[in-house]
Every structure is written in structure tokens, then in C-alpha cells.
Design a protein around this motif. Structure first.
Motif, mmCIF file in Angstrom:
data_model
loop_
_atom_site.group_PDB
_atom_site.id
_atom_site.type_symbol
_atom_site.label_atom_id
_atom_site.label_comp_id
_atom_site.label_asym_id
_atom_site.label_seq_id
_atom_site.Cartn_x
_atom_site.Cartn_y
_atom_site.Cartn_z
ATOM 1 N N LYS A 1 25.863 13.080 -23.109
ATOM 2 C CA LYS A 1 27.119 13.449 -23.768
ATOM 3 C C LYS A 1 26.847 13.752 -25.230
ATOM 4 O O LYS A 1 26.115 13.035 -25.912
ATOM 5 C CB LYS A 1 28.108 12.282 -23.647
ATOM 6 N N GLU A 2 27.432 14.836 -25.687
ATOM 7 C CA GLU A 2 27.315 15.192 -27.100
ATOM 8 C C GLU A 2 28.684 15.199 -27.736
ATOM 9 O O GLU A 2 29.657 15.616 -27.123
ATOM 10 C CB GLU A 2 26.742 16.610 -27.236
ATOM 11 N N PHE A 3 28.786 14.675 -28.937
ATOM 12 C CA PHE A 3 29.994 14.853 -29.733
ATOM 13 C C PHE A 3 29.648 15.768 -30.894
ATOM 14 O O PHE A 3 28.862 15.390 -31.764
ATOM 15 C CB PHE A 3 30.484 13.515 -30.308
ATOM 16 N N PHE A 4 30.171 16.956 -30.875
ATOM 17 C CA PHE A 4 29.951 17.883 -31.985
ATOM 18 C C PHE A 4 28.466 17.983 -32.345
ATOM 19 O O PHE A 4 28.077 17.789 -33.489
ATOM 20 C CB PHE A 4 30.756 17.460 -33.213
ATOM 21 N N GLY A 5 27.651 18.227 -31.335
ATOM 22 C CA GLY A 5 26.230 18.401 -31.593
ATOM 23 C C GLY A 5 25.492 17.103 -31.841
ATOM 24 O O GLY A 5 24.291 17.092 -32.083
ATOM 25 N N ASN A 6 26.219 16.001 -31.800
ATOM 26 C CA ASN A 6 25.610 14.717 -32.033
ATOM 27 C C ASN A 6 25.409 14.042 -30.674
ATOM 28 O O ASN A 6 26.375 13.716 -29.993
ATOM 29 C CB ASN A 6 26.570 13.897 -32.909
ATOM 30 N N ARG A 7 24.154 13.880 -30.271
ATOM 31 C CA ARG A 7 23.908 13.345 -28.936
ATOM 32 C C ARG A 7 24.125 11.832 -28.925
ATOM 33 O O ARG A 7 23.457 11.102 -29.635
ATOM 34 C CB ARG A 7 22.464 13.680 -28.538
ATOM 35 N N VAL A 8 25.080 11.399 -28.136
ATOM 36 C CA VAL A 8 25.344 9.963 -28.101
ATOM 37 C C VAL A 8 24.867 9.310 -26.800
ATOM 38 O O VAL A 8 24.665 8.110 -26.748
ATOM 39 C CB VAL A 8 26.848 9.652 -28.304
ATOM 40 N N LEU A 9 24.691 10.105 -25.747
ATOM 41 C CA LEU A 9 24.142 9.583 -24.493
ATOM 42 C C LEU A 9 23.110 10.569 -23.991
ATOM 43 O O LEU A 9 23.317 11.776 -24.029
ATOM 44 C CB LEU A 9 25.239 9.426 -23.429
ATOM 45 N N LYS A 10 21.996 10.031 -23.511
ATOM 46 C CA LYS A 10 20.928 10.927 -23.082
ATOM 47 C C LYS A 10 20.373 10.430 -21.760
ATOM 48 O O LYS A 10 19.787 9.356 -21.684
ATOM 49 C CB LYS A 10 19.828 10.934 -24.156
ATOM 50 N N ASP A 11 20.588 11.217 -20.697
ATOM 51 C CA ASP A 11 20.031 10.927 -19.376
ATOM 52 C C ASP A 11 20.189 9.456 -18.976
ATOM 53 O O ASP A 11 19.213 8.806 -18.613
ATOM 54 C CB ASP A 11 18.540 11.313 -19.340
ATOM 55 N N VAL A 12 21.391 8.982 -19.049
ATOM 56 C CA VAL A 12 21.599 7.585 -18.702
ATOM 57 C C VAL A 12 21.713 7.418 -17.190
ATOM 58 O O VAL A 12 22.437 8.162 -16.527
ATOM 59 C CB VAL A 12 22.888 7.050 -19.382
ATOM 60 N N ASN A 13 20.962 6.489 -16.656
ATOM 61 C CA ASN A 13 21.045 6.155 -15.237
ATOM 62 C C ASN A 13 21.423 4.695 -15.120
ATOM 63 O O ASN A 13 20.907 3.850 -15.854
ATOM 64 C CB ASN A 13 19.698 6.379 -14.547
ATOM 65 N N LEU A 14 22.313 4.418 -14.189
ATOM 66 C CA LEU A 14 22.757 3.040 -14.021
ATOM 67 C C LEU A 14 23.321 2.923 -12.610
ATOM 68 O O LEU A 14 24.001 3.823 -12.132
ATOM 69 C CB LEU A 14 23.841 2.765 -15.064
#
Lengths: 363, 534, 356
Positions: B14-27
Motif C-alpha cells: 500500500k502506498e500513500f501519496f508515493g509513500n510506501r507504508v506496506l510492502k509485500d505483507v503476508n500473514l
């Protein structure tokens, strides 16, 4: 607020007695005021009772119409002035059609309905846009709507709106007269069933309708919709999160209130028998609100019982104050001004207390 | 592993305005199991939960990439209602209860049991009567699941906090189809005993087949209750492990991680080490009643010329310290600045003693958004120090010229990007607004500057500039700075010492070079040992 | 502080934005009415004269809104408290048998003092009801006006100009100022130019009030008050005593309201007692809102522009309405316009959004 050490808890009994007195301070104070006033007014008891019966019958409905918005968190709905206008529009129409008696009265109730729903809906939208400022918005809305009402009945009736009835129009043929005689529906409801008990005239049908309304309100608050009113009234945010459409519920509450006010105004007018075209509705909001508050209601809490008690005390004060004023101060006018002061003052104090409580709650 | 999972989050970014806050999260959460999700503030936990609940904030910002599988099927959760229908429930950190209602009414809020009556047959379902008998029975059943014997007709107002939390859970249980319950830091506001009741309730639920996703900072609880643990850091899963394989130390280390990028202005410490150091500020048993950030008795010393960091997780009280000293929230205790006692609960006294403050609530407390830059910069100095004031026949007039001049100089010095000193502060970007706050504080020429969350709500590029500016103030003007921040990394980049606050108390003071594990343990309160860096 | 020094050349959208739609519509309507009045052959010179007079006599009451809005208590719906103080001062000057400018300035001075005292008490009340100042203020005003009705009935005044000639109760409803200070300001240095009579004294007095207000907003106190009104939490963190400066705003506002009614009365020629002040606050509030102020922000220019537009509209609308439609329309328009404007301001989304 300065100390972090928890305050020692006072004894519960003491607290609850104090709470009882504080909660009921307003009705207690006004009961005392009324007792003192009645003593000085020196009115015959029978006269007093008859007068109070008449006034209870004609005003209770209007006061009760305020309860739903209070419980739905909108505060005191000064916008019921619009409901009163809806009622007057209906009554003017019925009078114009010259339909009298109970048929005319019931027809005017029916006619008032669409207007009241429309006005209530618009008022609700306005209140939703002015959240937290509903009361001042309702008050100003009343003034504003009064301006529009005058525009319609002073300048449009007889010009744009076709209206030909020389008894109702001003001599110029444009605009409604200041007073319209409502002899058609005068006492239509009151005289439907009137019982005399020990010299007291009791308009049974009118009281029956008030009782019916009280029961209906009780019923309403045991339904799903009533629960939604209460939820929204208690906490808008939690209600929203729980999936309740808060704005819609608020609008519905205002519509209910406006419709009831319209009918309340009809009951009022059929008793008075003349319509003060440009004045009958103006003070409806203020007087109803004052009565409700005198009964011990607050901006966020009101019951049918408080509404009835308040109507009783407020109108008792209304009856006795000119005479009491005359006998105590030597001037009837003093009493008259004094009761107006009381109406405004009690609202002012209630609002101030409410605001003050909100602040202390927050900190 | 061929285990069937109830919830699978696959490669979510997930990105907020080009700011990556989640990256390939698996759970993945198995049925009837308790899965813990741990991570620092800002690690991406709440974003992940927002995705799971289909919150509008996600869809309004361009959605996310990756897949969510529930009960073996790929699902598209567009709204909280969708999540509810799937059987995903949430127990909130703040209470979603109506105090004036009874427990039953709260549990059944907007899901009341109703029955038809004459009116409702004509006017529709809204006019159906409430069936309190059924509602009570439902509430009773839900409370029984949790082993709560409390009367279901009691009003919620006045119940202990722990009960309120349990009633929230009961409400979720009452949603018949609930399969997965998310607990969002539920124990943060509870006492130890209450937390234990809650944990027991969670176990009970799991035994009944409800899966639980447990978000928390309390590492011991994590180990105690959960089977699987996922550690999130900077939007990435850094570890996914069985509770049996984990220790508190290891979790702490994973959570904090090394991600420090030193601000390159050099950190020559200015006589703050060794015996020559001077105490500029002394706190003695400071209590502050700031909602959500209560301080429960902190004593420590601030040395002249240092940059002191105050760290800790959200809600532990670190923000309360500066707010209390500056008199913005009710406080008790003793604060001494160079031998002089600073009056508590009196902002004017704090300011007069040479303490300055940049609030964490920049828009709420730190700025007059609808006034000009120069007004913002000057007002405090005008009021407290009679700066820019000229007396004319006894009337204290404002020297507007001097203010404008001063503002221009400040704009140049701290590099505020604006159209001029008359621009309204509301129109500035977050970074430039922060610079206005700094300029206002500098105008007061404080000896000690408190800075709270200096980079919150500021974009990445500007963050660095703000931090550098703070270091420059320290080095060039010799100003003592106390920075409070949720971002440990930025504290480690600029501070000389870092105090960690846990549950309203000072847990310890560490050197910025201390290990991740030490920081992690202190922040989660796992190591009560108090160690001073010299 | 100059808030918005917009640098536009002839940027029409920006111009529209800065003036605001309500003002443009009202101005356009006003111009249309003016043209219509000219077509009807109404005496334009007289109209302009009376616009100037009504502008001058109402402006101070509107100016009184500035300190209350700027100190964060919102438009002063309780300005009737100040108004009754002014009326008491004016009746006092008659009772003491003062005449001319002496009477006027005596009334102004006493009203300012009374207004400040009452404003102080009123301010203490408003500090306890933060967030509900408008509603509480309205009803405080209403109650005090009705309480003062009792006072007018029982006041021990003896002056034959004020009491009923044949032994009625209390003071008259309207008291003429003909032999007192009727139009003493209006006629001071007044002159005629192209058929327009300019009430120089009145306008000078107004200008002095505006100048004092301007200076006040640039003093240390004024600046602190502005900060309190803009953001009380900010102000508190700057060591400013929020309650104190809200009090300052309320005192000033009430005192100005008291002075304002004296100026109003000297121009009108009568003192209106009893229930007359009841609805006056609404027109004053509406005026400043018409000028573009919001319930959180107001300037002197907005007060003046608003008063001018509002009064001009009423002055022009009255004869035009009389000629064209019916009488009384002006009063109705006044009610609709002023209350509509207040409603607009109440429902305007303000917080968070960028202002103008």
C-alpha cells in the motif's frame, strides 16, 4: 482539577439527595413561585382551575412536540415555529374553503401534514449543516421563516396567489388581515366532548388527544426507530460506527417534531378561535421551550411528565402574574413583563447550565 | 504446511501519496488460533487493519495491491459492512459504547431484536417494537461465553474499564457469524488484572473456534497467549514465527531493528559527558494528567547543551512530559530550571523561565492557522517579553514594522518557503508550518526547547531538514533541546541521550548507540533495570 | 494585522472570491434598485442623504461586533445588554436636564461606563458557557430587555418629557429628544453638496471610533485578544490568559453597544424603551456578516461595508417598494435578509477549509 489524588467519594445518600434537589431545582423553584403568586393573586379557585384546564388543553401538545429532538440530541427545537406556520397555512385554507366543525379540523390536520413534513425536512437539513449550533440556528430559522411567511401572506396572497375573500383580506385586496376569525373550527375539538364536573369544564376530546400523543411517544421510544433516536442523542459517533445513518435519523426526529407542532398549533387555534395572522406563531417556540424547561427538562433530557408539569406551572404563572403584580407592586404590567422575563430567563439559565455542564464534563 | 487458513493476506502493498507504508505483507491466521501482530508505531499495523476492514481511507487513496483470502476464497472487502458480513469483527482500543445505555442495549446496538406490532405493519420495520426479552437473552448468552456474571440490564456508565472492554467483545461475539476477531491494542488501557481477564476471554473464544488477530505492544502477553507471531517493521514482515520459538528479547530486537541514518552534522557533544556537565533542568516526581499520555511520576535531569530524546510507544506518557512542564495539562511535581522553580500549570511561568515548546499538535496548539506568518512568529514574544512593543502615552502599541522585519529575517534563517510574512499559515505545507513554529520559539530565545513529534505529518524530504535545523540550533546557539518522538530512528539520529518512557514512568536512559534489543525491551517494559549512560 | 493582501491586477475570479457572492448579489440588487428608483423619479439626493445618516447611526452598533468576534465569543447576540445601558444613560441625561452636545457626551460617557460594568459581568457568564455563547447570549439579552421593562415601569424619573402626562405608569414607550440632543452630531458641521446633506459630525464621530478600534487591535492587548479568538489553545500555550482576554472583548463590545445606541438615538430623534431593543442584536449581527465577516473573523472594513450595504438596501427599498408594490415590504425584506444572512453564516463550513 488541580490534584491528581482521587477525591474521596462522598457518602452516597448525601449525593443522591443533593442530586435530586439539583435535578429538580427548577420545578421546585417554580412551584414555590406559583404558590406565592397564587396567594397574592387572590383569584377564586374555580376560576383558576378552569383557566388552567383551558390552557393545559391548548398548549400541552406543542410542548410535547419538543421531546423527540431533545432525546435525539438536537437540543431544544426552536424550529417548531415552522410547524406552527404549517398549521396556520392549513387553518387559513380550511377557513377559506369554509369547512367548519370537526370535519374542518380534521381536514386541517391532514392539510398541515405535507407542509410540516416539508418544513421539518428542510429544518433537519439545516440542523445537520449546523451541528452543535442547532438551537441558535433554529431560533434564527424561526425569524427567517417568519419573514418569508409575511412575504407570502402580506404581499403574495391576493396578487400571485389567487385568493378572494373579503372577510379575510385587507381592504386593499392584497394580503391577509391581521386577525382571521376562525369561527368554523372554533372549539371543534374542545366541544366534541365536554364534561362539566363540579363547575369545571373539561374538554375531554382534547385531553384524550394529548393522552394519545403521550402514549404514542412512549410507544415510539420502544421501537427500533426510537432506539435509534436515543442512540444518536447519546453519542453520534458511536451510533455512526454502529451503522446508524445519523443524519437521516436526525432529520426524521425534526420532521416528527414539526408535524406534532403543526397539530399542536391547530389545537391551540381551535381553542382561541381567532388567528392572529402575523403573531400567533411567533412566540410558540419560546413559550413551549420555556414550559418544557420549567418542568425540569434539560437540553438533553426530557420526558412527557416534565412537559406536562412544565406546561402546568408555566401557564399558572401566566394566569396569576398580572394580578399578583398588581397586588404586590401595584401594577399589572409589572407582572406581565415579569412573566415574559421568566420565560426568557428560564431558557437562558437552562442553556447556560447546559453549556457549563458540557465544559466541566470535558475537563 | 498443508494447513487450512481462515484468513490469508497475500503480498499486500500500500502506498500513500508515493509513500510506501506496506510492502509485500503476508500473514495467515488458522481457525481457532490466536495470532499476534507486533510492531512499533508506524510499522503499518493500522494500515493493514484498515485494508482488512475495507475502510474508506484505503479506497480513497488508490486502494492497495495484493490479495485477501478468507475461508479459502479470495474476497474483495470494500466497506466495513463487507467485513462484518464475512464475519470479521473488531474490538476497538477506544470504547464504542454508549454510557447511558444498558449493557444489553449496547451489545445489541443497531442490531436490536424486534417484533411486529400494529403500527409497524403499516409503517414498516422501523416502527417494530424492541423485544427486550430476546435482546436480554442474546446479551446474556454473549456475556456467558466470556464468563461474565454481571447483570445485563446495568447501565454501562460507571462500570470499570475492564468490563467495558469485555462488553465490546461480547458485542462482537453476539454477531452470530463472527469468525475472526481483531483486538486492537486492547490491553493498553487495562490494569494487569483486567488484562488477564481479557486474555482468558481470548483463550476461551479461540477454544470455541474463533480466530483472533491480536495487536499489542506487550510482548509477554504475546508469548503467553498466541501461537503464531508476525513482526512488522517499516511496512514489511521481518519475521513470522511460532511463539514457542520466540523470546521477549528476540521480539524486541526484531521490532526495533537498526534503521538509523545519522544526521551528518557531526555529534561533538558539548561538555555533556563527564563530570563537568551542568544540569539545566531538573524534574522531580512529575505527574501529568494528559488524556492518553498520562505521566505517573518521572524524575530526571537535563544537561545544559545536550539534545535529550524522549522515546516510548504511543500512549505510554512520553508526550505528557513536555506538555506538563509547559503547563498545558494539569501537572504536579517539581520542575527546577537552573535553581529556579518553574510554576506548574502556568504556561507563562514556563515561558518566563526560558523554556520553549513546539507542540506535537501543530495545527491545534502550535499555530494560529488563520493569521499571518509574522503574527504567529511574534505573538508569544510580544505577550511574554514585550518584544516589538513601543509605548505611546502609556499605550502599548505593536511595532508592526519591527515584526515584519524580524519575520523576514526568520523566514530567511529557517528557510520558510512562502510568499511573504503576510501569508496565512494555513496555506503553508506541513514542513513550513513546523518552521514557523520553530521561528516562533526562537523569537523567545529560550534556553531549553521542548520539541514534540517534530516530523509528524511532514513529508520525507522535509523531515530531514527539520531535524538538521534542530541540530544546528543546538550546535550554533548552544540551545538545550528535548525532543519527544515516536520515531526512535530519528531520536537515535540526533540525540545525545534517549530516555524511554513506559507506562508513565522513566524506564531508563540509553545511549543512541545502544542495541536494538535494549531499546526494544525498554520500550515494551520488559526490562525494568534502570541504567544511566554517562 | 493586514490579513489578506491579495495581489490581483484585474483578476475577476479572485475579485469575486475576495468580495464573496453574498456581497456581490446584494450590491447588484442595490444598484438595480437605485436605477429603478431613478426611473421612478425618486429624489436620489435625499436617498443618498438618508443612506449616509442611517449608515452613520448604525455603524457603531455593528462595530461592537468586532471585539466579540475577534476574542472568540462569536457575534454578540447579547449586545442588547449594552443597548439598555445606553438607554439608561440617555434617560439619565434628560433627567439631569442636560441639553445639546453636553447631554450627548454625558450620555456617551455614562453609557460607556455602564456598558463596561455590565459587559464585565456578562463576560464572566460567557466564560462559563464556552461554545454556546450565541444561544446563551441571545436569551440573556431577551431576559434583560424584559427585566428592564419592569425597570422602565418603576424607574423613579421625574422629568415630564419622559413620564406619561396624565399619570400613567412609568416611562413613555418613546421619548422624544427634540429639545435634548436630537441630531446634535448629524448637524454638526453638516453641509450640502449636489443635493446631498452630509452628516459630518456623525461621520467624524464614527471615524474616531473606527480609528480607536484600529489602534486597539494593534496594541499588545488587542493582539493577545486576537490570538485568543483565533485559537484559545495556542493562546494558552503562549501564556495568554484566555478568559481574561475574552472578558476584554466582551466589555469592549458591550460598551460600544451602549455608545452605539446613544448615537443611534440622537440621529433617530427618539429613545425607544421597553421591548424595542429586543431584536436589535440580530440586525447588528446580520450587518457585519453581510460585510463578509464570519462568526470567527471580522474586520473594521467588513463592519463598515456590511452596515452600508444593509442600510442602503433598506433605504432604497422602502420608497421603491412603496411606489411599486406595497408598504411594509421593506420591513419584511429586512427580516428575511438579516436572518437569512445569519443562517448562511451559521451553516458555512469554516473549520479546516481555507478561508477566502
Amino acid at each position: 482539577m488541580k490534584t491528581l489524588v482521587p477525591e474521596s467519594v462522598r457518602s452516597k445518600a448525601e449525593a443522591s439527595l443533593a442530586r435530586f434537589l439539583i435535578r429538580n431545582a427548577v420545578p421546585i423553584l417554580f412551584t414555590v413561585l406559583c404558590l406565592v403568586g397564587s396567594y397574592y393573586a387572590r383569584l377564586p379557585l374555580k376560576f383558576l382551575l378552569n383557566d388552567i384546564i383551558v390552557r393545559m388543553a391548548r398548549n400541552s401538545f406543542l410542548v410535547i412536540s419538543l421531546i423527540i429532538p431533545v432525546l435525539a440530541g438536537l437540543g431544544l427545537n426552536f424550529g417548531i415555529v415552522l410547524g406552527a406556520m404549517a398549521g396556520q397555512i392549513a387553518v387559513i385554507t380550511v377557513t377559506y374553503w369554509e369547512i367548519g366543525g370537526i370535519a374542518g379540523f380534521l381536514l386541517s390536520m391532514l392539510l398541515a401534514l405535507p407542509y410540516a413534513i416539508l418544513f421539518g425536512w428542510l429544518t433537519g437539513i439545516l440542523f445537520n449543516r449546523a451541528k452543535g449550533k442547532e438551537m441558535i440556528a433554529g431560533l434564527i430559522l424561526g425569524f427567517f421563516a417568519n419573514g418569508l411567511y409575511q412575504l407570502v401572506f402580506l404581499f403574495l396572497v391576493g396578487t400571485i396567489i389567487p385568493f378572494r375573500n373579503e372577510y379575510m383580506l385587507l381592504s386593499t385586496g392584497i394580503g391577509l388581515r391581521n386577525t382571521v376569525n376562525l369561527k368554523g373550527i372554533h372549539y371543534a375539538l374542545d366541544n366534541l366532548l365536554k364534561v362539566g364536573v363540579m363547575g369545571l369544564n373539561i374538554p375531554v376530546a382534547t385531553f384524550a388527544s394529548i393522552v394519545l400523543l403521550c402514549l404514542a411517544i412512549r410507544f415510539l421510544f420502544k421501537t427500533k426507530l426510537g432506539q435509534e433516536f436515543r442512540s444518536v442523542g447519546q453519542n453520534r459517533y458511536v451510533a455512526e460506527v454502529s451503522g446508524i445513518n445519523v443524519d437521516r435519523v436526525r432529520i426524521i426526529a425534526v420532521i416528527f417534531s414539526t408535524v406534532l407542532a403543526a397539530w399542536g398549533q391547530l389545537i391551540f387555534l381551535q381553542n382561541i378561535g381567532t388567528l392572529n395572522t402575523y403573531g400567533s406563531h411567533v412566540q410558540v417556540g419560546t413559550f413551549a421551550v420555556a414550559a418544557l424547561l420549567i418542568g425540569g427538562a434539560t437540553v438533553s433530557r426530557a420526558t412527557v411528565g416534565q412537559a406536562l408539569l412544565g406546561t402546568f406551572l408555566f401557564h399558572l404563572l401566566f394566569i396569576i402574574s398580572p394580578l399578583a403584580g398588581k397586588n404586590m407592586m401595584g401594577s399589572a404590567q409589572v407582572g406581565e413583563y415579569f412573566r415574559v422575563f421568566v420565560a426568557y430567563g428560564v431558557i437562558g439559565v437552562a442553556l447556560a447550565l447546559h453549556a457549563w455542564q458540557n465544559i466541566t464534563k470535558k475537563s | 504446511m498443508d494447513e487450512q487458513y481462515l484468513l490469508e493476506i497475500k503480498n499486500v502493498s500500500k502506498e500513500f501519496f508515493g509513500n510506501r507504508v506496506l510492502k509485500d505483507v503476508n500473514l495467515a491466521v488458522a481457525p481457532g488460533k490466536i495470532h499476534s501482530l507486533v510492531g512499533e508505531n508506524g510499522a503499518g499495523k493500522s494500515t493493514l487493519m484498515n485494508i482488512l476492514f475495507g475502510m474508506p481511507v484505503i479506497h480513497n487513496t488508490g486502494g492497495f495491491s495484493g490479495e485477501i483470502w478468507f475461508d479459502g476464497k479470495k474476497v474483495d472487502i470494500r466497506s466495513p459492512e463487507d467485513a462484518m458480513n464475512l464475519g470479521i469483527g473488531m474490538v476497538h482500543q477506544e470504547f464504542m459504547l454508549i454510557p447511558g445505555f444498558t449493557i444489553t442495549e449496547n451489545i445489541k446496538l443497531n442490531r436490536e431484536q424486534t417484533k411486529h406490532n400494529l403500527v409497524s405493519r403499516v409503517f414498516g420495520a422501523k416502527m417494530k417494537s424492541l423485544d427486550f426479552k430476546l435482546m436480554r437473552a442474546d446479551a446474556r448468552a454473549a456475556l456467558d461465553v466470556l464468563g461474565l456474571t454481571i447483570d445485563e440490564m446495568l447501565p454501562v456508565a460507571g462500570l470499570p474499564v475492564g468490563y467495558m472492554q469485555l462488553i465490546e467483545i461480547a458485542r462482537e461475539i453476539d454477531k452470530r457469524n463472527v469468525r475472526l476477531l481483531v483486538f486492537d491494542e486492547p490491553t493498553a488501557v487495562l490494569t494487569e488484572v483486567e488484562a488477564q481477564t481479557l486474555i482468558n476471554a481470548m483463550r476461551m473464544l479461540a477454544e470455541k473456534g474463533v480466530s483472533i488477530l491480536f495487536i499489542t505492544h506487550r510482548l509477554e502477553e504475546v508469548l503467553e497467549v498466541s501461537e503464531e507471531i508476525t513482526v512488522l517493521r517499516d511496512g514489511e514482515v521481518v519475521a513470522s514465527l511460532r511463539a514457542a520459538d520466540a523470546t521477549v528479547e528476540r521480539l524486541a530486537e526484531l521490532m526495533v531493528g537498526r534503521k538509523v541514518e545519522k544526521v551528518s552534522l557531526g555529534r561533538e557533544t558539548q561538555g555533556i559527558t563527564g563530570s563537568g556537565r551542568q544540569v539545566i533542568l531538573e524534574l522531580e516526581n512529575l505527574h501529568v494528567r494528559m488524556p492518553g499520555e498520562t505521566v505517573r511520576g518521572i524524575s530526571m535531569e537535563v544537561y545544559k547543551g545536550e539534545i535529550l530524546g524522549i522515546g516510548g510507544l504511543a500512549g505510554q506518557g512520553k508526550l505528557g512530559i513536555a506538555n506538563g512542564i509547559m503547563g498545558l495539562y494539569p501537572a504536579e511535581g517539581r520542575v527546577v530550571k537552573e535553581g529556579k522553580v518553574v510554576q506548574m500549570n502556568n504556561p507563562a511561568s514556563a515561558l518566563a523561565n526560558g523554556l520553549g515548546f513546539l507542540s506535537e499538535d501543530r495545527r491545534g496548539v502550535g499555530l494560529l492557522l488563520d493569521q499571518s506568518i509574522e503574527f504567529n512568529i511574534a505573538i508569544t514574544a510580544v505577550h511574554c517579553q514585550d518584544k516589538f512593543v513601543k509605548a505611546l502615552c502609556g499605550v502599548k502599541l505593536i511595532d508592526t514594522k519591527a515584526i515584519t522585519e524580524h519575520a523576514r529575517r526568520m523566514i530567511r534563517e529557517v528557510d520558510i518557503r512562502c510568499t511573504g510574512p503576510q501569508q496565512l499559515v494555513r496555506r503553508l505545507s506541513g514542513g513550513n508550518q513546523q518552521k514557523v513554529c520553530i521561528a516562533r520559539a526562537l523569537t523567545l530565545e529560550p534556553d531549553v526547547l521542548f520539541v514534540s513529534e517534530p516530523t509528524r505529518g511532514i513529508d520525507v524530504g522535509a523531515k530531514r531538514i527539520v531535524l538538521e535545523l534542530l541540530v544546528r540550533l543546538n550546535r550554533e546557539l548552544g540551545m538545550t533541546i528535548v525532543v519527544t518522538s515516536s520515531e526512535l530512528a530519528e531520536l537515535r539520529a540526533i540525540c545525545d541521550r534517549i530516555a524511554i518512557v513506559y507506562r508513565g514512568r522513566l524506564e531508563g536512559i540509553l545511549s543512541p548507540d545502544a542495541s536494538d534489543r535494549e531499546f526494544g525491551l525498554m520500550m515494551t517494559g520488559e526490562k525494568p533495570g534502570r541504567r544511566e549512560v554517562s | 494585522m493586514e490579513q489578506r493582501r491579495t495581489q490581483f491586477g484585474l483578476n475577476i475570479p479572485a475579485l469575486v472570491q475576495s468580495a464573496g457572492y453574498p456581497r456581490l448579489i446584494i450590491t447588484a440588487f442595490l444598484l438595480a434598485l437605485m436605477v429603478y428608483a431613478a426611473v421612478l423619479g425618486l429624489p436620489i439626493g435625499q436617498l443618498v442623504s438618508s443612506i449616509l445618516v442611517r449608515f452613520g447611526m448604525n455603524a457603531i452598533l455593528v462595530l461592537a461586533m468586532i471585539p466579540s468576534i475577534q476574542s472568540g465569543t462569536g457575534p454578540n447576540f447579547g449586545i442588547s445588554l449594552g443597548i439598555v445601558c445606553g438607554l439608561v444613560a440617555a434617560t439619565l441625561s434628560i433627567e439631569l436636564d442636560l441639553v445639546g452636545l453636553t447631554a450627548f457626551f454625558f450620555a456617551v460617557a455614562v453609557s460607556a461606563i455602564l456598558g463596561s460594568l455590565v459587559g464585565y459581568v456578562y463576560g464572566l457568564l460567557l466564560n462559563r458557557v464556552k461554545g454556546q455563547e450565541m444561544t446563551v447570549g441571545t436569551y440573556t439579552g431577551f431576559s434583560i430587555v424584559s427585566l428592564m421593562c419592569v425597570f422602565w415601569l418603576m424607574a423613579p424619573y421625574k422629568s415630564p418629557e419622559m413620564i406619561w402626562p396624565y399619570g400613567g405608569e412609568g416611562l413613555r414607550v418613546t421619548i422624544t429628544l427634540q429639545n435634548r440632543f436630537d441630531k446634535v452630531l448629524n448637524e454638526l458641521l453638516a453641509f450640502d453638496i449636489v443635493g446631498v446633506r452630509v452628516p459630518t459630525g456623525l461621520l467624524i464621530f464614527l471615524a474616531i471610533c473606527c480609528a480607536l478600534m484600529w489602534v486597539f487591535l494593534r496594541t499588545k492587548t488587542g493582539m493577545a485578544m486576537l490570538a485568543v479568538g483565533s485559537n484559545p489553545r495556542f493562546a494558552a500555550s503562549s501564556g495568554i490568559n484566555v478568559d481574561k482576554f475574552r472578558l476584554v472583548g466582551t466589555v469592549l463590545s458591550t460598551a460600544l453597544g451602549a455608545v452605539g445606541i446613544v448615537v443611534y438615538a440622537q440621529s433617530y430623534g427618539f429613545l425607544q424603551l421597553y421591548t424595542a431593543p429586543l431584536y436589535m442584536p440580530f440586525f447588528a449581527v446580520a450587518s457585519i456578516l453581510i460585510g463578509g465577516a464570519s462568526i470567527k473573523h471580522a474586520t473594521i472594513v467588513q463592519a463598515l461595508v456590511g452596515t452600508f450595504l444593509f442600510q442602503a438596501l433598506l433605504v432604497v427599498a422602502l420608497p421603491v417598494a412603496n411606489e411599486a408594490i406595497a408598504n411594509n415590504l421593506s420591513e419584511v425584506i429586512r427580516i428575511i435578509l438579516s436572518n437569512g444572512m445569519i443562517l448562511y453564516a451559521l451553516t458555512r463550513k469554516e473549520a479546516g477549509g481555507d478561508l477566502g
